[in-house]
Design an enzyme around this catalytic site. Structure first.
Site, PDB file in Angstrom:
ATOM      1  N   GLY A 247     -23.337  -8.847  14.617  1.00  0.00           N
ATOM      2  CA  GLY A 247     -24.537  -8.339  13.961  1.00  0.00           C
ATOM      3  C   GLY A 247     -25.764  -8.650  14.792  1.00  0.00           C
ATOM      4  O   GLY A 247     -25.680  -8.846  16.009  1.00  0.00           O
ATOM      5  N   SER A 248     -26.893  -8.724  14.132  1.00  0.00           N
ATOM      6  CA  SER A 248     -28.163  -8.909  14.836  1.00  0.00           C
ATOM      7  C   SER A 248     -28.277 -10.324  15.411  1.00  0.00           C
ATOM      8  O   SER A 248     -27.626 -11.262  14.933  1.00  0.00           O
ATOM      9  CB  SER A 248     -29.308  -8.661  13.862  1.00  0.00           C
ATOM     10  OG  SER A 248     -29.193  -9.563  12.778  1.00  0.00           O
ATOM     11  N   GLY A 252     -27.125 -14.027  14.090  1.00  0.00           N
ATOM     12  CA  GLY A 252     -26.320 -14.903  14.942  1.00  0.00           C
ATOM     13  C   GLY A 252     -26.926 -16.289  15.079  1.00  0.00           C
ATOM     14  O   GLY A 252     -26.207 -17.294  15.089  1.00  0.00           O
ATOM     15  N   GLU A 269     -21.177 -11.933  18.495  1.00  0.00           N
ATOM     16  CA  GLU A 269     -21.324 -10.619  19.141  1.00  0.00           C
ATOM     17  C   GLU A 269     -22.604 -10.016  18.580  1.00  0.00           C
ATOM     18  O   GLU A 269     -22.604  -9.431  17.504  1.00  0.00           O
ATOM     19  CB  GLU A 269     -20.133  -9.716  18.805  1.00  0.00           C
ATOM     20  CG  GLU A 269     -18.793 -10.209  19.316  1.00  0.00           C
ATOM     21  CD  GLU A 269     -18.620 -10.040  20.812  1.00  0.00           C
ATOM     22  OE1 GLU A 269     -19.500  -9.446  21.471  1.00  0.00           O
ATOM     23  OE2 GLU A 269     -17.593 -10.502  21.323  1.00  0.00           O
ATOM     24  N   CYS A 303     -24.172  -1.309  19.531  1.00  0.00           N
ATOM     25  CA  CYS A 303     -24.710  -2.482  20.225  1.00  0.00           C
ATOM     26  C   CYS A 303     -24.860  -2.167  21.708  1.00  0.00           C
ATOM     27  O   CYS A 303     -25.702  -2.739  22.396  1.00  0.00           O
ATOM     28  CB  CYS A 303     -23.808  -3.681  20.003  1.00  0.00           C
ATOM     29  SG  CYS A 303     -22.085  -3.333  20.340  1.00  0.00           S
TER      30      CYS A 303
HETATM   31  P1  NAD Z   1     -26.977  -7.698  10.430  1.00  0.00           P
HETATM   32  O1  NAD Z   1     -27.229  -8.875  11.285  1.00  0.00           O
HETATM   33  O2  NAD Z   1     -28.025  -7.275   9.488  1.00  0.00           O
HETATM   34  O3  NAD Z   1     -25.653  -7.968   9.530  1.00  0.00           O
HETATM   35  C1  NAD Z   1     -24.393  -8.186  10.112  1.00  0.00           C
HETATM   36  C2  NAD Z   1     -23.513  -8.951   9.141  1.00  0.00           C
HETATM   37  O4  NAD Z   1     -23.984 -10.298   9.024  1.00  0.00           O
HETATM   38  C3  NAD Z   1     -23.495  -8.388   7.722  1.00  0.00           C
HETATM   39  O5  NAD Z   1     -22.177  -8.464   7.239  1.00  0.00           O
HETATM   40  C4  NAD Z   1     -24.416  -9.340   6.975  1.00  0.00           C
HETATM   41  O6  NAD Z   1     -24.160  -9.417   5.593  1.00  0.00           O
HETATM   42  C5  NAD Z   1     -24.110 -10.664   7.660  1.00  0.00           C
HETATM   43  N1  NAD Z   1     -25.152 -11.691   7.617  1.00  0.00           N
HETATM   44  C6  NAD Z   1     -26.487 -11.532   7.809  1.00  0.00           C
HETATM   45  N2  NAD Z   1     -27.102 -12.731   7.779  1.00  0.00           N
HETATM   46  C7  NAD Z   1     -26.148 -13.665   7.586  1.00  0.00           C
HETATM   47  C8  NAD Z   1     -26.161 -15.085   7.451  1.00  0.00           C
HETATM   48  N3  NAD Z   1     -27.294 -15.788   7.524  1.00  0.00           N
HETATM   49  N4  NAD Z   1     -24.984 -15.719   7.259  1.00  0.00           N
HETATM   50  C9  NAD Z   1     -23.824 -15.043   7.183  1.00  0.00           C
HETATM   51  N5  NAD Z   1     -23.757 -13.687   7.278  1.00  0.00           N
HETATM   52  C10 NAD Z   1     -24.896 -13.012   7.474  1.00  0.00           C
HETATM   53  O7  NAD Z   1     -26.562  -6.512  11.412  1.00  0.00           O
HETATM   54  P2  NAD Z   1     -26.315  -4.963  11.103  1.00  0.00           P
HETATM   55  O8  NAD Z   1     -27.612  -4.298  10.821  1.00  0.00           O
HETATM   56  O9  NAD Z   1     -25.191  -4.778  10.135  1.00  0.00           O
HETATM   57  O10 NAD Z   1     -25.747  -4.453  12.537  1.00  0.00           O
HETATM   58  C11 NAD Z   1     -26.545  -4.132  13.615  1.00  0.00           C
HETATM   59  C12 NAD Z   1     -26.603  -5.251  14.625  1.00  0.00           C
HETATM   60  O11 NAD Z   1     -25.298  -5.642  15.026  1.00  0.00           O
HETATM   61  C13 NAD Z   1     -27.289  -4.824  15.917  1.00  0.00           C
HETATM   62  O12 NAD Z   1     -28.135  -5.865  16.344  1.00  0.00           O
HETATM   63  C14 NAD Z   1     -26.141  -4.614  16.882  1.00  0.00           C
HETATM   64  O13 NAD Z   1     -26.490  -4.719  18.236  1.00  0.00           O
HETATM   65  C15 NAD Z   1     -25.214  -5.700  16.446  1.00  0.00           C
HETATM   66  N6  NAD Z   1     -23.842  -5.448  16.879  1.00  0.00           N
HETATM   67  C16 NAD Z   1     -23.358  -6.165  17.933  1.00  0.00           C
HETATM   68  C17 NAD Z   1     -22.083  -5.915  18.403  1.00  0.00           C
HETATM   69  C18 NAD Z   1     -21.521  -6.665  19.575  1.00  0.00           C
HETATM   70  O14 NAD Z   1     -20.322  -6.616  19.765  1.00  0.00           O
HETATM   71  N7  NAD Z   1     -22.330  -7.352  20.366  1.00  0.00           N
HETATM   72  C19 NAD Z   1     -21.283  -4.937  17.780  1.00  0.00           C
HETATM   73  C20 NAD Z   1     -21.805  -4.233  16.700  1.00  0.00           C
HETATM   74  C21 NAD Z   1     -23.091  -4.505  16.253  1.00  0.00           C
END
Ligand code: NAD
Length: 517
Positions: A247-248, A252, A269, A303
């Site tokens: 995720g973001s 992370g 990731e 991503c």
């Molecule tokens: P996001 O960070 O908003 O959410 C991702 C996940 O994390 C969700 O399931 C969310 O509920 C969970 N989450 C959020 N905060 C948390 C916390 N404090 N503790 C535990 N879980 C938590 O991201 P998004 O909007 O769903 O996805 C987009 C982002 O993901 C972009 O930044 C993209 O670059 C990244 N991404 C990276 C990769 C990679 O492999 N590097 C792959 C896909 C997406």
């Protein structure tokens, strides 16, 4: 309680995936438990509610962890090749259900149907890889310094692997983790994005059927639903030795701190800010296809999406004009219609971030080359369809330094040698994917050298987006440093143990230390 959809085709898809029963008509009738807050899955394609699922409560989470822990006792002692056989059967199911699952990915997340199918294909590929891997979980043997001793290392499963995934690859990222974790002997608890809970349920149903057919406990694959608060139940839980979070970067950093505070392992990731360097020796046609697909594919929500094009000044106008022309041919609309190139972004918040980026880049001195805008009218009722936009910008702009998860592409010039372009490309906080377009071998090798790209992925004559599962996937710096998928990424799902065996009647100590009684 549950929402309905009047879209008969989607209802058929949900039936094929056994998310709803055969005789459910067009009602999605879904409810995963009697308690908890409801999360409604809204399709960005048409703005309709697809179905609601309940958020996992802390009490339910407790049951899930116990079920997973019990399942681990059974699963860890099964020989790895037999675990591979179960993954092979799971893969058969994915092959059978590729079309409905690809369609649901497309409808729930908004990526094109082709990309939805591609995502399921990625699941199939990683399962193939995992089946082979199940016979290759090897450690090294070393020569002992002591006579009559043998030393080697072996890998054991970790236990419960917690998987937190993002909305943009709602199923593939789970399978990258889970296919490897399963053959390694781990059990998995998955929290999909709260924006795409239905694809999660579809995958869980498929896995559960396969485990049941093999008389194995369903707890090998567990699903929990909800927002970050549910994710935190896992990140804080000492019974979850590894949390793999996608995720973001913002997310992370929180996950790393919480898991780190209990000295657990995290595999991160996170966001990217990916660039293609276009040198005077590049092939224009390949550059245009690579850059445009990279920037507008999945509506700029990969991503690995291309965010920046760093073009040599001598060819800048030629490349710019060709790309602007190509944008003029893009068809934006329903992603299930294969004539369209670009579908919607995930929701209205994503639209706001996109609009904000376009305002900000102009405020910072940038120039819009292809106007953006939100599409309205028939077919665009969800309010999530935006025009892919291009702006001329400089690398140091705050907005350029930031990952905007939408189809906004920044063009910038470099002069002189390729090292100047590499400096720009590396001059961001993220380090996921990078690419160079050149037919000049020396430039390509300099880009790949130790002084070259600082990203986890560096491609030559390929864009930044779209990776094969055979290589390890992930990035450096604020992308989090994790590696998933191919190569030896499996090692993160296991604990390493060094064994020394003495087959003599003496007890010599290491380093020649004397201790006589
Ligand atoms: P996001 O960070 O908003 O959410 C991702 C996940 O994390 C969700 O399931 C969310 O509920 C969970 N989450 C959020 N905060 C948390 C916390 N404090 N503790 C535990 N879980 C938590 O991201 P998004 O909007 O769903 O996805 C987009 C982002 O993901 C972009 O930044 C993209 O670059 C990244 N991404 C990276 C990769 C990679 O492999 N590097 C792959 C896909 C997406």
């Amino acid at each position: 309680m549950a929402q309905t959809t009047d879209n008969a085709a989607i209802a058929e898809t949900l039936k094929a995936l056994e998310i709803i029963s055969e005789n459910a008509g067009t009602s999605t009738g879904l409810q995963t438990s009697n308690s908890g807050t409801l999360i409604t899955s809204v399709s960005p394609v048409d703005g309709k509610d697809i179905a609601s699922v309940t958020q996992t409560t802390p009490e339910e989470y407790e049951q899930v962890v116990q079920t997973a822990a019990e399942a681990f006792k059974v699963w860890r002692v099964m020989p790895a090749p037999q675990r591979g056989e179960v993954v092979r059967q799971f893969n058969e199911e994915l092959r059978r259900l590729k079309e409905p699952l690809g369609k649901l990915v497309s409808y729930e997340m908004g990526k094109s149907y082709q990309e939805g199918l591609g995502e399921v294909q990625e699941m199939i590929d990683i399962c193939d890889f995992a089946v082979g891997l199940s016979r290759q979980l090897h450690g090294l043997t070393m020569h002992s310094e002591r006579p009559g001793h043998r030393m080697y290392e072996q890998y054991h499963p970790l236990g419960i692997v917690g998987i937190i995934s993002a909305f943009n690859f709602p199923v593939a990222v789970w399978s990258w983790n889970t296919a490897l974790a399963w053959v390694c002997g781990d059990v998995c608890i998955w929290k999909p994005s709260e924006k795409t809970p239905l694809t999660g349920i579809a995958c869980q149903k498929i896995a559960a059927r396969v485990f049941a057919k093999n008389n194995l406990p369903e707890g090998i694959s567990c699903l929990i639903n909800g927002d970050y608060t549910v994710g935190e139940l896992m990140t804080k839980d000492e019974r979850v030795p590894l949390v793999s979070a996608t995720g973001s970067t913002r997310m992370g950093k929180q996950v790393a701190q919480t898991v780190g505070a209990r000295l657990g392992k995290s595999l991160l990731e996170l966001g990217g800010n990916n660039a293609i360097i276009v040198t005077p020796d590049s092939d224009l046609k390949m550059t245009v296809i690579g850059a445009v697909f990279g920037a507008v594919g999945t509506a700029g929500q990969r991503c690995t999406s291309t965010r920046r094009l760093i073009i040599h000044e001598s060819i800048y106008d030629k490349v710019k004009n060709a790309i602007v022309d190509a944008y003029g041919q893009l068809r934006i609309g329903n992603p299930l219609d294969e004539n369209n190139h670009v579908g919607p972004v995930i929701d209205k918040d994503a639209v706001k971030n996109y609009q904000n980026a376009l305002t900000k880049v102009v405020e910072e001195g940038g120039k819009i080359l292809v106007e953006g805008g939100v599409l309205e009218g028939e077919g665009y009722e969800s309010g999530c369809y935006v025009k892919p936009a291009i702006a001329e910008a400089e690398n140091h702009y705050e907005i350029v330094q930031h990952e905007t998860f939408a189809p906004v592409l920044y063009l910038m010039k470099y002069s002189g040698e390729v090292e100047n372009a590499i400096e720009l490309q590396n001059g961001v906080r993220q380090g996921l994917s990078s690419a160079i377009m050149t037919n000049n071998l020396r430039e390509a090798e300099r880009f790949l050298s130790v002084a070259g790209s600082d990203c986890g992925i560096a491609n030559v004559n390929i864009g930044t987006s779209g990776a094969e599962i055979g290589g390890a996937f992930g990035g450096e710096k604020e992308t989090g440093g994790g590696r998933e998928s191919g190569s030896d990424a499996w090692k993160v799902y296991m604990r390493r143990q060094t064994n020394t065996i003495n087959y003599t009647t003496e007890l010599p100590l290491a380093q020649g230390i004397k201790f006589d009684l």
